[in-house]
Scaffold this motif. Sequence first.
Motif, mmCIF file in Angstrom:
data_model
loop_
_atom_site.group_PDB
_atom_site.id
_atom_site.type_symbol
_atom_site.label_atom_id
_atom_site.label_comp_id
_atom_site.label_asym_id
_atom_site.label_seq_id
_atom_site.Cartn_x
_atom_site.Cartn_y
_atom_site.Cartn_z
ATOM 1 N N THR A 190 -0.791 4.560 11.587
ATOM 2 C CA THR A 190 -1.788 5.193 10.715
ATOM 3 C C THR A 190 -2.784 4.166 10.183
ATOM 4 O OG1 THR A 190 -0.196 6.898 10.052
ATOM 5 C CG2 THR A 190 -2.103 6.559 8.626
ATOM 6 N N LEU A 191 -2.281 3.018 9.781
ATOM 7 C CA LEU A 191 -3.159 1.959 9.250
ATOM 8 C C LEU A 191 -4.081 1.419 10.336
ATOM 9 C CD1 LEU A 191 -0.533 0.021 7.086
ATOM 10 C CD2 LEU A 191 -2.284 1.602 6.265
ATOM 11 N N GLU A 192 -3.533 1.184 11.526
ATOM 12 C CA GLU A 192 -4.335 0.622 12.619
ATOM 13 C C GLU A 192 -5.439 1.585 13.046
ATOM 14 O OE1 GLU A 192 -4.354 -2.275 13.813
ATOM 15 O OE2 GLU A 192 -2.375 -3.207 13.745
ATOM 16 N N ALA A 193 -5.168 2.882 12.933
ATOM 17 C CA ALA A 193 -6.162 3.875 13.363
ATOM 18 C C ALA A 193 -7.430 3.830 12.517
ATOM 19 C CB ALA A 193 -5.553 5.276 13.314
ATOM 20 N N ARG A 194 -7.345 3.235 11.326
ATOM 21 C CA ARG A 194 -8.506 3.197 10.429
ATOM 22 C C ARG A 194 -9.294 1.891 10.530
ATOM 23 N NH1 ARG A 194 -6.309 4.871 4.590
ATOM 24 N NH2 ARG A 194 -8.535 4.591 4.147
ATOM 25 N N VAL A 195 -8.819 0.964 11.339
ATOM 26 C CA VAL A 195 -9.476 -0.344 11.400
ATOM 27 C C VAL A 195 -10.848 -0.255 12.060
ATOM 28 C CG1 VAL A 195 -9.342 -2.661 12.399
ATOM 29 C CG2 VAL A 195 -7.322 -1.650 11.327
ATOM 30 N N ASP A 196 -10.934 0.383 13.221
ATOM 31 C CA ASP A 196 -12.211 0.430 13.956
ATOM 32 C C ASP A 196 -13.318 1.076 13.132
ATOM 33 O OD1 ASP A 196 -11.429 -0.870 16.253
ATOM 34 O OD2 ASP A 196 -10.716 0.942 17.228
ATOM 35 N N ALA A 197 -12.966 2.067 12.331
ATOM 36 C CA ALA A 197 -13.990 2.786 11.575
ATOM 37 C C ALA A 197 -14.416 2.052 10.312
ATOM 38 C CB ALA A 197 -13.473 4.179 11.207
ATOM 39 N N GLY A 198 -13.519 1.289 9.697
ATOM 40 C CA GLY A 198 -13.838 0.721 8.395
ATOM 41 C C GLY A 198 -14.011 -0.775 8.339
ATOM 42 N N ASN A 199 -13.495 -1.524 9.324
ATOM 43 C CA ASN A 199 -13.542 -2.983 9.252
ATOM 44 C C ASN A 199 -14.983 -3.489 9.372
ATOM 45 O OD1 ASN A 199 -13.396 -5.807 10.814
ATOM 46 N ND2 ASN A 199 -11.576 -5.557 9.552
ATOM 47 N N GLN A 200 -15.390 -4.334 8.437
ATOM 48 C CA GLN A 200 -16.784 -4.794 8.412
ATOM 49 C C GLN A 200 -17.066 -5.883 9.437
ATOM 50 O OE1 GLN A 200 -19.142 -3.137 6.547
ATOM 51 N NE2 GLN A 200 -17.319 -1.832 6.443
ATOM 52 N N SER A 201 -16.065 -6.648 9.832
ATOM 53 C CA SER A 201 -16.266 -7.632 10.905
ATOM 54 C C SER A 201 -16.566 -6.906 12.220
ATOM 55 C CB SER A 201 -15.033 -8.520 11.056
ATOM 56 O OG SER A 201 -14.841 -9.316 9.909
ATOM 57 N N ILE A 202 -15.871 -5.798 12.450
ATOM 58 C CA ILE A 202 -16.149 -4.998 13.644
ATOM 59 C C ILE A 202 -17.536 -4.373 13.548
ATOM 60 C CG2 ILE A 202 -15.448 -2.928 14.912
ATOM 61 C CD1 ILE A 202 -12.568 -3.598 14.261
ATOM 62 N N ALA A 203 -17.902 -3.911 12.346
ATOM 63 C CA ALA A 203 -19.240 -3.329 12.160
ATOM 64 C C ALA A 203 -20.325 -4.361 12.448
ATOM 65 C CB ALA A 203 -19.379 -2.795 10.737
ATOM 66 N N LYS A 204 -20.113 -5.596 12.015
ATOM 67 C CA LYS A 204 -21.093 -6.650 12.295
ATOM 68 C C LYS A 204 -21.142 -6.958 13.785
ATOM 69 C CE LYS A 204 -22.249 -11.471 11.292
ATOM 70 N NZ LYS A 204 -21.871 -12.700 10.546
ATOM 71 N N GLY A 205 -19.966 -7.017 14.427
ATOM 72 C CA GLY A 205 -19.938 -7.258 15.871
ATOM 73 C C GLY A 205 -20.659 -6.164 16.635
ATOM 74 N N ILE A 215 0.988 1.317 -0.065
ATOM 75 C CA ILE A 215 1.928 1.478 1.052
ATOM 76 C C ILE A 215 3.336 1.533 0.486
ATOM 77 C CG2 ILE A 215 2.753 0.504 3.216
ATOM 78 C CD1 ILE A 215 0.113 -0.992 3.446
ATOM 79 N N PRO A 216 4.009 2.657 0.630
ATOM 80 C CA PRO A 216 5.375 2.756 0.097
ATOM 81 C C PRO A 216 6.304 1.731 0.741
ATOM 82 C CG PRO A 216 4.512 4.916 0.716
ATOM 83 C CD PRO A 216 3.571 3.905 1.272
ATOM 84 N N ALA A 217 7.247 1.242 -0.031
ATOM 85 C CA ALA A 217 8.218 0.282 0.488
ATOM 86 C C ALA A 217 9.119 0.948 1.517
ATOM 87 C CB ALA A 217 9.043 -0.291 -0.660
ATOM 88 N N SER A 218 9.535 0.170 2.508
ATOM 89 C CA SER A 218 10.413 0.684 3.550
ATOM 90 C C SER A 218 11.200 -0.466 4.156
ATOM 91 C CB SER A 218 9.611 1.395 4.644
ATOM 92 O OG SER A 218 10.433 1.750 5.728
ATOM 93 N N THR A 219 12.456 -0.204 4.478
ATOM 94 C CA THR A 219 13.294 -1.191 5.173
ATOM 95 C C THR A 219 13.719 -0.674 6.537
ATOM 96 O OG1 THR A 219 15.260 -0.317 4.057
ATOM 97 C CG2 THR A 219 14.143 -2.206 3.031
ATOM 98 N N ALA A 220 12.980 0.326 7.063
ATOM 99 C CA ALA A 220 13.305 0.855 8.387
ATOM 100 C C ALA A 220 13.091 -0.230 9.437
ATOM 101 C CB ALA A 220 12.433 2.068 8.697
#
Length: 499
Positions: free
Chosen positions: A81-96, A277-282
């Motif tokens: 879920t977290l990785e899916a939001r990187v391309d849309a929001g990361n500013q280094s990618i936006a600059k690239g 991010i909720p804690a998890s030990t899975a």
Amino acid sequence: MRNSSLPRAACALAIAIGTTLMVGCTPGPAYVRPTVDVPQQFKEAAVTAPEAQPGWVPADPRDTALRGDWWTLFNDDTLNTLEARVDAGNQSIAKGLANLQAAKAAAKEARAAYYPTVTAGVDASRYRTSQNVVGRSLAGKTVSDYAAGLDVSWEPDLFDRIGHQVDAATARYQAGEADLASIRLAMHAELAIDYVDLRGVDAETALLQQTVVDFTKARDLVQVRFTGGIASESDLAEAETQLQVASAQLVDLGESRARYEHAIAMLMGVAPSELSIPASTAAIALPAIPSGLPSTLLQRRPDIAAAERRVAAANADVGEATSAFFPDLLLSASGGVEASRFTQLATLPSRFWAIGPALVGTLFDGGRRKQELHQAEARESGAAADYRQTVLSAFQDVEDNLSSLRVLSDESGTQQRAVVASGRAEQLALARYKAGATDYLEVATTQSVSLDQRRVYVELSRRQLESDIRLIKAIGGDWSADDLSKVSTGSTRQGRLAP
């Protein structure tokens, strides 16, 4: 008499074009991809898969190839879920992406030079010439001038100067595509590493929480024995000290977890206050990394593709510098209407035109073009060195992480046995203390050793996961079925961040 100036100009133009085309050529060196002296197989891969002997193939840019959602190999829904939001929001990618769009526009701009330039204009003016000027027919008169016309100019690319410019701009655009892929790969990998570190903190937190519970029970036991006059005050102080130290370590982990969570938020392009991010030990899966990775997988690394494209661009710059030693053919034409009265513009006598070719070449420039050529050749040599260094660095990245995985796997097995042994020693010491066979110092010592060994095991598990991520990054992302068909794969491993 018929006006023959236009046919004569057309004839001169045809002669100039024909003469130049006869001597036209494509100057400049042909592009040859730099060679790299590399081994046939990764050193570390040979340790685990000596039968795999793939050969090295020079990097072939695959800028449009998908890097794959490689993080799904870890089977963690939160990470996905977290990785899916990187391309849309990361500013280094936006600059690239913005840099890539600029490079694309530059490539189209260079290609536009193949076409003629057409300009159009209209003009209306009214002026008076001084009456005291001798020898002018319009002296003392006020004149209106109305004009409308077109100007056309074109420079045929006889010696491929424009062609070299287009090649250079196109290669730099392709390098920009690879640069963007590199940024995306790096941002996704950085988030995955931060996530693994955060889960490592969660595992340590769970470990210390249980330790605090166990130490509290031990302290209560000593308190009862002290109240009954069986245990000494020093035993009680030792038990209380252990409990408070473990509690302090548990509190300290909160800072580390907050920093990792904030770093993940920044990589996603959101304010830290917007992410929790909720804690998890899975358990996090350790993917089945191919144990016989062929060196051909490095063709998929976008930084190698970018470096190779920059060599091609530098080679095109050499061709452009070479083209400067040849003349330029300039073709121009203009025409329109002009009159002193606006009502006369549309009449036939108001027309005017001009046409004429020009062949222009530099005879002497003090060696400027020669030095520009030397500069371009030096830049090409530097770009080739960068390409070779990038390839060698890629080999080092893979070797480093293959080595880390091999060593950490062996170390993890040994450490797991140390955890079991230290836990057994702790239980025996506590039993001996309850039986009155020893003082609490032995219990405290074995408890500290057991806690340290369990924390070391958690750290080793975290380092294994990080090395997996770095190895995936080092080979350019996820691997395809065709890639895996060339190698032997390791067994599926299940990672744990807490013993």
